[in-house]
Design an enzyme around this catalytic site. Structure first.
Site, PDB file in Angstrom:
ATOM      1  N   ARG A 179       0.820  -1.117   0.421  1.00 42.34           N
ATOM      2  CA  ARG A 179      -0.176  -0.217  -0.240  1.00 42.34           C
ATOM      3  C   ARG A 179       0.512   1.487  -0.147  1.00 42.34           C
ATOM      4  O   ARG A 179       0.576   2.270   0.410  1.00 42.34           O
ATOM      5  CB  ARG A 179      -0.875  -0.073   1.524  1.00 42.34           C
ATOM      6  CG  ARG A 179      -2.215  -0.940   1.426  1.00 42.34           C
ATOM      7  CD  ARG A 179      -3.060  -1.129  -0.086  1.00 42.34           C
ATOM      8  NE  ARG A 179      -3.413  -2.370  -0.277  1.00 42.34           N
ATOM      9  CZ  ARG A 179      -3.241  -3.848  -0.537  1.00 42.34           C
ATOM     10  NH1 ARG A 179      -2.365  -3.736  -1.125  1.00 42.34           N
ATOM     11  NH2 ARG A 179      -4.195  -4.628  -0.507  1.00 42.34           N
ATOM     12  N   SER A 229     -10.864  -0.639   3.719  1.00 43.71           N
ATOM     13  CA  SER A 229     -10.329  -1.114   4.584  1.00 43.71           C
ATOM     14  C   SER A 229      -9.861   0.252   5.173  1.00 43.71           C
ATOM     15  O   SER A 229      -9.032   0.803   4.475  1.00 43.71           O
ATOM     16  CB  SER A 229      -9.184  -1.822   4.116  1.00 43.71           C
ATOM     17  OG  SER A 229      -9.299  -3.390   3.526  1.00 43.71           O
ATOM     18  N   GLU A 299      -5.133   2.822   6.501  1.00 43.28           N
ATOM     19  CA  GLU A 299      -4.459   3.363   4.690  1.00 43.28           C
ATOM     20  C   GLU A 299      -5.380   4.429   4.514  1.00 43.28           C
ATOM     21  O   GLU A 299      -4.876   4.547   3.070  1.00 43.28           O
ATOM     22  CB  GLU A 299      -5.530   1.596   4.478  1.00 43.28           C
ATOM     23  CG  GLU A 299      -5.456   1.662   2.997  1.00 43.28           C
ATOM     24  CD  GLU A 299      -5.499  -0.091   2.345  1.00 43.28           C
ATOM     25  OE1 GLU A 299      -5.363  -1.009   2.865  1.00 43.28           O
ATOM     26  OE2 GLU A 299      -6.045  -0.091   1.468  1.00 43.28           O
TER      27      GLU A 299
HETATM   28  C1  LIG Z   1     -15.914  -0.874  -1.000  1.00 41.59           C
HETATM   29  C2  LIG Z   1     -14.363  -0.349  -1.665  1.00 41.59           C
HETATM   30  C3  LIG Z   1     -13.142  -1.856  -1.280  1.00 41.59           C
HETATM   31  C4  LIG Z   1     -12.225  -1.868  -1.369  1.00 41.59           C
HETATM   32  N1  LIG Z   1     -11.132  -2.716  -1.862  1.00 41.59           N
HETATM   33  C5  LIG Z   1      -9.985  -2.027  -2.142  1.00 41.59           C
HETATM   34  C6  LIG Z   1      -9.496  -3.474  -1.975  1.00 41.59           C
HETATM   35  O1  LIG Z   1     -10.092  -5.030  -2.273  1.00 41.59           O
HETATM   36  N2  LIG Z   1      -7.626  -3.562  -2.702  1.00 41.59           N
HETATM   37  C7  LIG Z   1      -7.351  -1.778  -2.147  1.00 41.59           C
HETATM   38  O2  LIG Z   1      -5.628  -2.069  -2.336  1.00 41.59           O
HETATM   39  N3  LIG Z   1      -7.820  -0.708  -1.845  1.00 41.59           N
HETATM   40  C8  LIG Z   1      -9.865  -1.196  -2.172  1.00 41.59           C
HETATM   41  N4  LIG Z   1     -10.172   0.261  -1.616  1.00 41.59           N
HETATM   42  C9  LIG Z   1      -9.484   1.407  -1.780  1.00 41.59           C
HETATM   43  C10 LIG Z   1      -9.836   2.066  -2.641  1.00 41.59           C
HETATM   44  O3  LIG Z   1     -10.252   1.889  -3.739  1.00 41.59           O
HETATM   45  C11 LIG Z   1      -8.178   2.418  -3.213  1.00 41.59           C
HETATM   46  O4  LIG Z   1      -7.255   2.246  -2.423  1.00 41.59           O
HETATM   47  C12 LIG Z   1      -8.291   2.324  -4.561  1.00 41.59           C
HETATM   48  O5  LIG Z   1      -6.420   2.307  -5.352  1.00 41.59           O
HETATM   49  C13 LIG Z   1      -8.084   4.076  -4.239  1.00 41.59           C
HETATM   50  O6  LIG Z   1      -8.046   5.357  -6.022  1.00 41.59           O
HETATM   51  P1  LIG Z   1      -8.724   5.812  -6.102  1.00 41.59           P
HETATM   52  O7  LIG Z   1      -8.939   6.300  -7.452  1.00 41.59           O
HETATM   53  O8  LIG Z   1     -10.440   5.770  -5.261  1.00 41.59           O
HETATM   54  O9  LIG Z   1      -7.891   7.295  -4.840  1.00 41.59           O
HETATM   55  P2  LIG Z   1      -8.245   8.346  -4.231  1.00 41.59           P
HETATM   56  O10 LIG Z   1      -9.208   7.573  -3.167  1.00 41.59           O
HETATM   57  O11 LIG Z   1      -9.132   9.578  -5.438  1.00 41.59           O
HETATM   58  O12 LIG Z   1      -7.399   8.986  -4.334  1.00 41.59           O
HETATM   59  C14 LIG Z   1      -6.202   7.996  -2.901  1.00 41.59           C
HETATM   60  C15 LIG Z   1      -4.845   8.935  -2.506  1.00 41.59           C
HETATM   61  O13 LIG Z   1      -4.593   8.542  -4.279  1.00 41.59           O
HETATM   62  C16 LIG Z   1      -3.754   9.099  -4.773  1.00 41.59           C
HETATM   63  N5  LIG Z   1      -4.310  10.018  -5.917  1.00 41.59           N
HETATM   64  C17 LIG Z   1      -5.104   9.469  -6.759  1.00 41.59           C
HETATM   65  N6  LIG Z   1      -5.243   9.535  -8.336  1.00 41.59           N
HETATM   66  C18 LIG Z   1      -3.834  10.007  -7.292  1.00 41.59           C
HETATM   67  C19 LIG Z   1      -2.941  10.471  -9.210  1.00 41.59           C
HETATM   68  N7  LIG Z   1      -3.085   9.945 -10.753  1.00 41.59           N
HETATM   69  N8  LIG Z   1      -1.427  10.696  -9.257  1.00 41.59           N
HETATM   70  C20 LIG Z   1      -1.277  10.773  -7.854  1.00 41.59           C
HETATM   71  N9  LIG Z   1      -1.813  10.391  -6.650  1.00 41.59           N
HETATM   72  C21 LIG Z   1      -3.001  10.401  -6.713  1.00 41.59           C
HETATM   73  C22 LIG Z   1      -4.629  10.739  -3.934  1.00 41.59           C
HETATM   74  O14 LIG Z   1      -4.177  12.114  -3.977  1.00 41.59           O
HETATM   75  C23 LIG Z   1      -4.978  10.008  -2.008  1.00 41.59           C
HETATM   76  O15 LIG Z   1      -3.512  10.505  -1.850  1.00 41.59           O
HETATM   77  C24 LIG Z   1     -11.252  -0.147  -1.217  1.00 41.59           C
HETATM   78  C25 LIG Z   1     -12.830   0.502  -1.541  1.00 41.59           C
HETATM   79  C26 LIG Z   1     -13.859   0.727  -1.429  1.00 41.59           C
HETATM   80  C27 LIG Z   1     -15.153   1.768  -0.694  1.00 41.59           C
END
Ligand SMILES: Cc1cc2nc3c(=O)[nH]c(=O)nc-3n(C[C@H](O)[C@H](O)[C@H](O)COP(=O)(O)OP(=O)(O)OC[C@H]3O[C@@H](n4cnc5c(N)ncnc54)[C@H](O)[C@@H]3O)c2cc1C
Length: 307
Positions: A179, A229, A299
């Protein structure tokens, strides 16, 4: 450094086609469905436009906050005096690259990328299908599930540094760990990633995706807003098990609750505030430290608030 309001004027003048939103409520942009307004949001439609935004922000001394789908993000109720750059709309390049490679723009969702891989009979990305974020957010976190994680399939990632210069990073320069990635340390924005997959049987790929979705539905509270998580997995333990053993399953503060279905998730049962969620996260962290001697590290990323 100029104020974000002053910066807005120079940004609008330099990039008249750029979509800008003032005082944008972040509850609209996070899967927790909470969060007050941020001073300014920009929604660039291309890598070029994003590069110009980044360079102008640097000139003004402003560090942008990059946003994907907000599926790993908690924003304060009072919002934040921040400049948020939302990437989900643009950066949507998704194409094959060689016989078993794919280029995935940072704004493409992991679900779209996994389905595209299936459509082209490529295996290796099934694990990502149920993760509700973008490729950018996924690379940032080195997202993973069910023994898979993006580090296993990323050959390189493209990003823009704080001056808007395009960099291509691979191998140890990406610093992909549990992560984490180099992007948690550097203010760079990911624009896309090249994945190395393997030719496979579409029926088997589909079956694996269906099986993982079934397992997720049976174990996770997917019917309620959350950010997945809440805590990272501490070495040698599972966060959900520690939280359950501490007697916190179902614990509530306001509208926030430690999920009855999976203690590793804090959920918004309806009407939760960001403060409720934050207070509950603190309660869980402190109680688990007290009872099990293990410090849980969140996380979930935070904007305008901290533990
Ligand atoms: C129901 C549910 C289930 C989930 N299951 C999992 C799982 O199984 N495994 C897992 O790893 N995660 C899981 N997650 C968490 C999440 O979906 C992941 O961490 C995902 O990768 C976040 O992507 P996002 O585009 O929503 O990022 P955001 O929430 O928009 O951003 C997260 C972080 O990434 C940074 N960021 C986003 N895009 C960029 C970019 N292009 N360049 C630089 N920085 C950036 C942001 O600044 C922030 O700090 C889950 C979430 C939910 C709601």
């Amino acid at each position: 450094m100029v104020s974000i309001k002053t910066f807005r004027q120079s940004l609008a003048a330099a990039l008249p086609g750029l979509e800008l939103r003032d005082n944008e409520p972040m509850a609209r942009h996070t899967t927790f469905r909470v969060g007050g307004p941020v001073t300014l949001m920009a929604l660039p439609r291309s890598v070029e436009e994003l590069g110009a935004v980044v360079a102008l922000a640097k000139k003004a001394g402003i560090e942008p906050f990059f946003l994907g789908r907000g599926s790993n993000l908690l924003v304060a109720d009072q919002g934040a005096d921040a400049f948020v750059v939302k990437l989900a709309g643009g950066l949507d390049r998704l194409e094959l690259d060689g016989p078993s490679g794919m280029y995935v723009g940072a704004g493409v969702t992991l679900a779209q990328a996994a389905v595209y891989a299936l459509e082209h009979a490529l295996t290796g990305l099934e694990f990502a299908h149920g993760i509700p974020g973008t490729m950018g957010g996924g690379v940032f976190m080195n997202a993973g599930a069910y023994d898979g994680e993006l580090s296993q399939v990323i050959r390189w990632a493209d990003c823009l540094d704080e001056s808007g210069n395009l960099l291509r990073l691979e191998g140890k320069d990406l610093a992909l760990g549990y992560r984490t990635s180099v992007f948690t340390q550097k203010p760079w924005v990911i624009t896309g990633a090249r994945l190395d997959l393997t030719p496979g049987d579409p029926a088997a790929i589909r079956e694996k995706m269906t099986d993982l979705a079934r397992r997720r539905r049976s174990k996770q509270p997917l019917d309620l807003p959350s950010a997945g998580s809440t805590f990272k997995r501490p070495p040698g333990h599972f966060a959900g098990a520690l939280i359950q053993e501490a007697g916190l399953k179902g614990a509530r503060i306001g509208g926030a609750q430690v999920s009855e279905k999976h203690a590793g998730f804090v959920v918004n049962t309806g009407g939760a505030t960001s403060d409720d969620i934050l207070s509950l996260i603190r309660l869980v962290r402190d109680t688990v430290l007290d009872k099990a001697g293990v410090l849980l590290e969140p996380e979930v990323r935070m904007l305008g608030c901290h533990l």
